[in-house]
Each structure stands twice: as structure tokens, then as C-alpha cells.
Write an enzyme that holds these catalytic residues in place. Structure first.
Site, PDB file in Angstrom:
ATOM      1  N   HIS A  52     -59.508 -52.393 -48.680  1.00  0.00           N
ATOM      2  CA  HIS A  52     -60.740 -52.404 -47.866  1.00  0.00           C
ATOM      3  C   HIS A  52     -61.606 -53.600 -48.228  1.00  0.00           C
ATOM      4  CE1 HIS A  52     -63.824 -50.950 -50.844  1.00  0.00           C
ATOM      5  NE2 HIS A  52     -62.714 -50.617 -51.499  1.00  0.00           N
ATOM      6  N   CYS A  63     -64.465 -54.645 -51.781  1.00  0.00           N
ATOM      7  CA  CYS A  63     -63.922 -53.799 -52.857  1.00  0.00           C
ATOM      8  C   CYS A  63     -64.423 -54.278 -54.225  1.00  0.00           C
ATOM      9  CB  CYS A  63     -62.393 -53.811 -52.817  1.00  0.00           C
ATOM     10  SG  CYS A  63     -61.673 -52.697 -54.056  1.00  0.00           S
TER      11      CYS A  63
HETATM   12 ZN   LIG Z   1     -62.418 -50.619 -53.544  1.00  0.00          ZN
END
Ligand SMILES: [Zn+2]
Length: 190
Positions: free
Chosen positions: A104, A107
Site C-alpha cells: 500500500h 507504508c
Molecule cells: Zn504498511
């Protein structure tokens, strides 16, 4: 009771009283028949990235592993036991057909891995986190000169994608996974 915990406790009671009552058959079947997900997924522990929410899937659809930075260490790593146990269960017991590594944006784990040493809000050295991210730190350090060639705003995404590729690559250090991928009975996705 702390308001946040109270909200979670009330949410659970609401889930039992409303959601469970309305979809009782669905949960009863899952409880009686057991789980048979076709997919396993590893994602970051980040509270904003809930695999079931972002993929709009239901309980029973995906076997979840979560840890900081969606990291699959090499099988021989001393820190791999929790991941090894979950992978063995997913691959050899549930016999999932697909394995997804879900990274994602933004992060914190990946950013920590880049720095090689994770420092807390009070300036303290977070040695457990640093130790966990160490395996990825070494891989990211090798690619630092490539990242430097990118525009600064693209570098985080570059490292986050390397994190995914690293975890996918390390899945092949698990003999059962390598065997099933070669047979075509397990498919890996990032
Ligand atoms: Zn993460």
C-alpha cells in the site's frame, strides 16, 4: 470504560444483534462447514488497509496474514516462524489456489526499512521493528541508486513495489509453494 474500547465493544454487540441476525445462515454455514477460501493474502498491519474492505470480499473468502510491511521473510530466516506457520496452513491444509501480496501507499514499514534503523516519536531506537525490517532493508539498499534517478515523489511507490516483489520472490524459498507454482496449482499475485 475508555470511549474507543466502548465503541468497539458496542460495535461487536451491534454486529451480533443486527448483522449476525440478518445473515445468520451465512455465518452458520461457515461455522458448520469450516472455511474453504480459495485465496490467501498478506497485507500490512496498517489500520487503513483492511484486505476484506478494499477488495469488497466476505468472511470466508480470503485467508489473511498481516504484518508490518506485508513482509515474507526467506524461509530460513529466524524471524519467519509466524509467517511459515500461516503459509503452511494456507498452502497445505486449506490448499488455496491464489496467493496475493498486497502492498500500500504511505507504508511506514517500508519507510522504516529504507532508513535501516527505525526511530520512535521520542527519538528511541525501535529495535524489534528494525530487526523485523532488516531483511527488506538490505534489498532496498541495493536499489538505492536506481531510486535516486526517480523523481522524489515516485520513490516511495518504487520502494513499496520492491517490497511486494521481494515478498513474492521469497515465497519461492518455501518448497511446497515452489512445487505448487510449478505444477500450476498455485498462482502468485502482487
Ligand atoms: Zn504498511
Amino acid at each position: 470504560m475508555d470511549k474507543t474500547i466502548q465503541r468497539i465493544a458496542q460495535g461487536y454487540l451491534r454486529f451480533r444483534a443486527e448483522f449476525l441476525a440478518e445473515s445468520g445462515d451465512f455465518y452458520r454455514k461457515l461455522a458448520v462447514n469450516g472455511q474453504k477460501p480459495r485465496v490467501a493474502i498478506i497485507s500490512c498491519s496498517d489500520s487503513r488497509v483492511d484486505p476484506a474492505v478494499i477488495t469488497d470480499t466476505n468472511p470466508g473468502d480470503m485467508f489473511d496474514l498481516r504484518n508490518v510491511a506485508n513482509l515474507i521473510p526467506e524461509r530460513t530466516s529466524e524471524t519467519a516462524w509466524g509467517v511459515r506457520a500461516a503459509l503452511q496452513f494456507a498452502i497445505e491444509v486449506l490448499e488455496v489456489e491464489h496467493f496475493i501480496v498486497c502492498g500500500h501507499s504511505g507504508c511506514g514499514g517500508i519507510q522504516g526499512a529504507r532508513r535501516n534503523q527505525v526511530i520512535g516519536p521520542q527519538g528511541q531506537h525501535l529495535e524489534d521493528l528494525s530487526f523485523w525490517l532488516r531483511h527488506l532493508s538490505e534489498k532496498l539498499a541495493i536499489l538505492e541508486s536506481q531510486a535516486e534517478e526517480l523523481e522524489p515523489e515516485l520513490r516511495d511507490e518504487f520502494y513499496e513495489k520492491i517490497g511486494i516483489i521481494n515478498s513474492l520472490g521469497n515465497l519461492f524459498t518455501f518448497p511446497q509453494i515452489e512445487k505448487k507454482v510449478k505444477e500450476g496449482t498455485l498462482h502468485l499475485h502482487g
